[in-house]
Structure formats: C-alpha cells, structure tokens
Design an enzyme around this catalytic site. Structure first.
Site, PDB file in Angstrom:
ATOM      1  N   ASP A   1       3.913   9.164  -1.134  1.00  0.00           N
ATOM      2  CA  ASP A   1       2.755   8.431  -0.629  1.00  0.00           C
ATOM      3  C   ASP A   1       2.398   7.304  -1.591  1.00  0.00           C
ATOM      4  O   ASP A   1       2.631   7.418  -2.805  1.00  0.00           O
ATOM      5  CB  ASP A   1       1.544   9.356  -0.474  1.00  0.00           C
ATOM      6  CG  ASP A   1       0.721   9.052   0.763  1.00  0.00           C
ATOM      7  OD1 ASP A   1       0.832   7.924   1.276  1.00  0.00           O
ATOM      8  OD2 ASP A   1      -0.023   9.936   1.221  1.00  0.00           O
TER       9      ASP A   1
ATOM     10  N   HIS B   1       0.807  -1.223   0.000  1.00  0.00           N
ATOM     11  CA  HIS B   1       0.000   0.000   0.000  1.00  0.00           C
ATOM     12  C   HIS B   1       0.841   1.275   0.000  1.00  0.00           C
ATOM     13  O   HIS B   1       0.311   2.355  -0.246  1.00  0.00           O
ATOM     14  CB  HIS B   1      -0.931  -0.012   1.214  1.00  0.00           C
ATOM     15  CG  HIS B   1      -1.998  -1.050   1.119  1.00  0.00           C
ATOM     16  ND1 HIS B   1      -3.245  -0.808   0.584  1.00  0.00           N
ATOM     17  CD2 HIS B   1      -1.987  -2.365   1.463  1.00  0.00           C
ATOM     18  CE1 HIS B   1      -3.962  -1.923   0.620  1.00  0.00           C
ATOM     19  NE2 HIS B   1      -3.224  -2.874   1.143  1.00  0.00           N
TER      20      HIS B   1
END
Length: 464
Positions: free
Chosen positions: A364, A156
């Site tokens: 991110d 993720h």
C-alpha cells in the site's frame, strides 16, 4: 496570490467533505487556503469524451473544471492501462498485469487530451500539482506545449524496485516522463529509493550536489512526503450524530465482546483473504475466543469491470461463509462482511467501538485508515492497531503491532496479543501513535510539498 491548480483523475466535492476521503479533504483545504482550480474527469462517459464541454463549478476562491471521457478512453485508459497494467505492477502483482500495447496507447492519448484541455485554463503564475498513476505523462505533454509553470507530481501508491518496474515494456518512457516534473513526491523513503535506484542503475543517472538527479537529459528533485489526515477534526467525528449512532449501535450489539475492524476497498492489494484466514487461525489455535471476538470487515466493491476484482469478492464471500458456517453459534457470528461504504463520521464511531484496528495490505502507498483508527480512539481506553509492514504507514507508525500479512500464523498471534494487551501498554502505544497523527497532518503534507516545489522550480531547467 499564486493559484494552485490540482489535476487528478477524479475531482472531489468542494462541499460536504465529511463524506469524502481523506485525500479529497486535504486537497480542498489547500485550495481554499491559496485559491485554485481542480481539474480532472467528470466521472461521466459520453460520445464527445475528452472533447466535451467543460463542466465548471465555482465556490468562493475555488473552482472545478471537469471533462468527460469516451467509452474507448474509459476502457483503455482507466479500466485498461491504469488498472490492468500500472496498478498491479506498482503493487508487485506482475501475475495480474496486462501488457497490452493498445491499452498503453489509450493511456497516452488520454494524458495528451487532458493536457490540451488544461493548457488554456492555466495562468502564468499558477502552480500545477498532478496526482497519481493516471497521469505519468501529463507533465511531459504540458512541457511540450510550452508550459513553464512549476509542475509537481505526487504518487499516492507504491513505486516498486527496478526489478519489478522493468517488467513493464514501456518502463523507460514512464520514468522519463516523470522527469518532466520539477518535483516528484512519494509516500515513503522506500518508494523514493525504488525511483532513485532506477535512475542511478537502469539509465546511468547522476546524483548532483544539491541532491537532485540528472538522467536522460533531464534533472529532477524527488523526495518522500508521507501524507496525513486532519487528526484534530477526525478525533471529534465520534461526537457527531452519525458517529454517536454507530458507536452506540456497536457497543449495544457487542456488549462485553471485542470487535476487530477492517475498512478497505475490495482489492487484491489489501490482503483481505489472508486476513480472514488469520482470524480463522486465531479461533483454531485459541478456542477460548469463540463467542468473545468478532471481525467486522467493511469492503465496498471497486473496479467491478476488472475481472480480478470480481474474483476477489467471490473469494471473500466464500471464505466468510465457510468460516461462519464452521464456527458460528446461535448468538454469535465470527465474521460480519459488509460490502457497502460508510461516511467518515460513521466510521469514526465504528473505529472507536472496536478493540483492534486491522490494517494489513500486501502492499500500500500509505493507508489512511490506520491513522483514522488511531485518531478515533478513546484516550482512556484505546484500541490496538495491527499494521502490515508493507503499508506505507508502517514507516511512521512503529508503535503499532507490525506484522507480515503473508504469514497467517504471525497475523493470528498479533491479533491474540492485541486482544489481550493490558490497558497501560495500549495507552502507551496509542499516545505515541496519536502524537504522530496529530503532527503530520494533511495540511502540513500539502504545504511541505508545495513549498518545496516553489523553492526548487527553475524554468530554464524544468524542460531539460
């Protein structure tokens, strides 16, 4: 029907998912659709640790099974190697990485213990889906125990380029362990490229005709699967009691003023100091915005046991205090810095009341706040998304104002442009962004991954 077995560090709630994060909601949906088991850490630290009795919970066709960890496991596996070595390295912060062999050994030990507790729970036709950087070695351990089921892995957070990853002393062990999975998924094509470059350049891997890569006596399929949210559901959250209350409160407080909103955990990867400084620069360069625009930053603390996180919180408190002291007036405060969390329904009302959504991480994996902000907007008067080029979401959401979060001046100019953007342009950008949010949903993301995993799984080749 084939059962889905999900493995993650934390196990989300099967009920009251309105307060859970977007990922937890997505995983609960796929579990309910296909039936399954969610296995992971209970969140408790106990003397028995990973040898503790299973904590079992069932709700219809879905169940959870969790175990505790010992204090040493927590210190070495979670607070240690996961968040002092892997997290900073994968976010390109080698200056914060702790290369401690003791922590690495604790990480390997916990992966092995979780695998040994999972094996007795597995059925022959289960599909196993392992999540995130806490469990790089879990699949390899399951294979060593004789598990032949399809096993997929999804990361993720970012996967860095080889020039960064190779700073980890055990980088080759980590990548080899990832090759025990049948399918390895990443958020973006850039993260996928970093993984494939490592295999092809660092360990002389070979790309095969079917697109898989053979390396280190194993074969793996890797691809990008950008995660989404349940856009339709989130677009209605502003109509809930919590959503309406927060929207009404924001609008009554703001009156004719405009609000910029950021929602992030306190983390050095989120670019929060740069964000505060950019807002300060906006007020310096364009004093007409004094008293007319404010920044609301919601940032609940995380990982307070890791020193870098307490340091970033103190820095943010100092920056917000200095900026407020410099620019505040009797009836206006530039920055509202709130260090507590809000449920997603409440956030929907806050997003809808905010003229600008500010999502500017330094690095991110995806960042679902960007997608939630878009889903929450009023189609007749939508806000503007300012998005870091280093957020995974930027690969899809090109109609946002894409910025370099390291450039304070560029970020300040983007804020000014967002504040002043005409309605017609706001609508045009929002319409394109919203279409993507509504199409690439969390449900579609999980189906794409699981269908691909089943398609490519071949037990004779899975264990190399």
């Amino acid at each position: 029907m084939t059962r889905i077995v999900i493995v993650s560090n934390r196990v989300g709630p099967l009920t009251d998912t309105g307060r859970a994060g977007g990922l937890a909601v997505a995983l609960v949906d796929v579990l309910r659709e296909r039936g399954g088991l969610w296995f992971g850490w209970s969140g408790e630290v106990s003397e028995d640790g990973t040898y503790s009795p299973l904590r079992l919970y069932e709700d219809g066709n879905v169940s959870t099974a969790t175990i505790d960890v010992a204090q040493a496991d927590y210190d070495e596996f979670y607070a240690g190697y996961s968040n002092r070595a892997l997290w900073p390295t994968l976010h390109y912060r080698l200056d914060l990485t702790d290369f401690d062999r003791r922590l690495e050994e604790g990480y390997r030990r916990v992966n092995e213990r979780f695998a040994s507790r999972l094996v007795p729970l597995l059925r022959p036709d289960d599909i196993v889906w392992v999540h995130d950087y806490h469990f790089f070695f879990l699949g390899e351990t399951l294979r060593a125990a004789g598990v032949e089921n399809p096993i997929g892995f999804f990361l993720h957070i970012p996967f860095p380029v080889p020039e960064v990853l190779t700073a980890l002393p055990n980088h080759k062990d980590i990548v080899k362990a990832m090759l025990a999975y049948d399918l390895v998924g990443f958020q973006t094509s850039q993260h996928l490229s970093g993984f494939e470059r490592y295999l092809l350049e660092e360990v002389d891997g070979e790309r095969l005709e079917d697109g898989s890569i053979a390396a280190m006596d194993r074969r793996v399929v890797a691809d990008a699967f950008p995660i989404g949210i349940d856009g339709e559901a989130f677009s209605t959250f502003h109509e809930t009691t919590e959503g309406r209350e927060n929207f009404t409160l924001m609008r009554s407080e703001l009156e004719t003023r405009k609000q910029i909103v950021g929602v992030d955990r306190i983390d050095y990867s989120k670019g929060l100091p740069e964000r505060f400084e950019a807002f300060e620069r906006l007020l310096e360069l364009y004093p007409e915005h004094k008293g007319e625009v404010s920044l609301l930053q919601i940032a609940p603390p995380s990982r307070s046991e890791v020193r870098a996180y307490t340091q970033i919180q103190r820095l943010l408190e100092g920056l917000s205090g200095r900026i407020n002291g410099r620019f505040s007036d009797l009836d206006w405060t530039p920055i509202h810095f709130i260090t507590r969390s809000f449920p997603r329904r409440a956030l929907a009302g806050i997003y809808r009341a905010s003229a600008v959504g500010l999502v500017t991480p330094l690095r991110d994996g995806m960042n679902l706040v960007a997608k939630e902000y878009i889903a929450a907007q009023d189609p007749e008067d939508p806000g503007v998304l300012v998005l870091s080029r280093f957020a995974g979401a930027a690969e899809e959401m090109r109609e946002a104002l894409i910025v370099n979060p390291y450039s304070i001046d560029e970020l300040a100019e983007a804020l000014r442009r967002a504040i002043q953007m005409p309605l017609e342009e706001r609508k045009e950008r929002w319409t394109a962004l919203n279409a993507k949010v509504m199409t690439n949903t969390a449900s579609n993301w999980s189906r794409r991954f699981l269908d691909r995993l089943v398609e490519i799984h071949t037990p004779a080749e899975a264990d190399g």
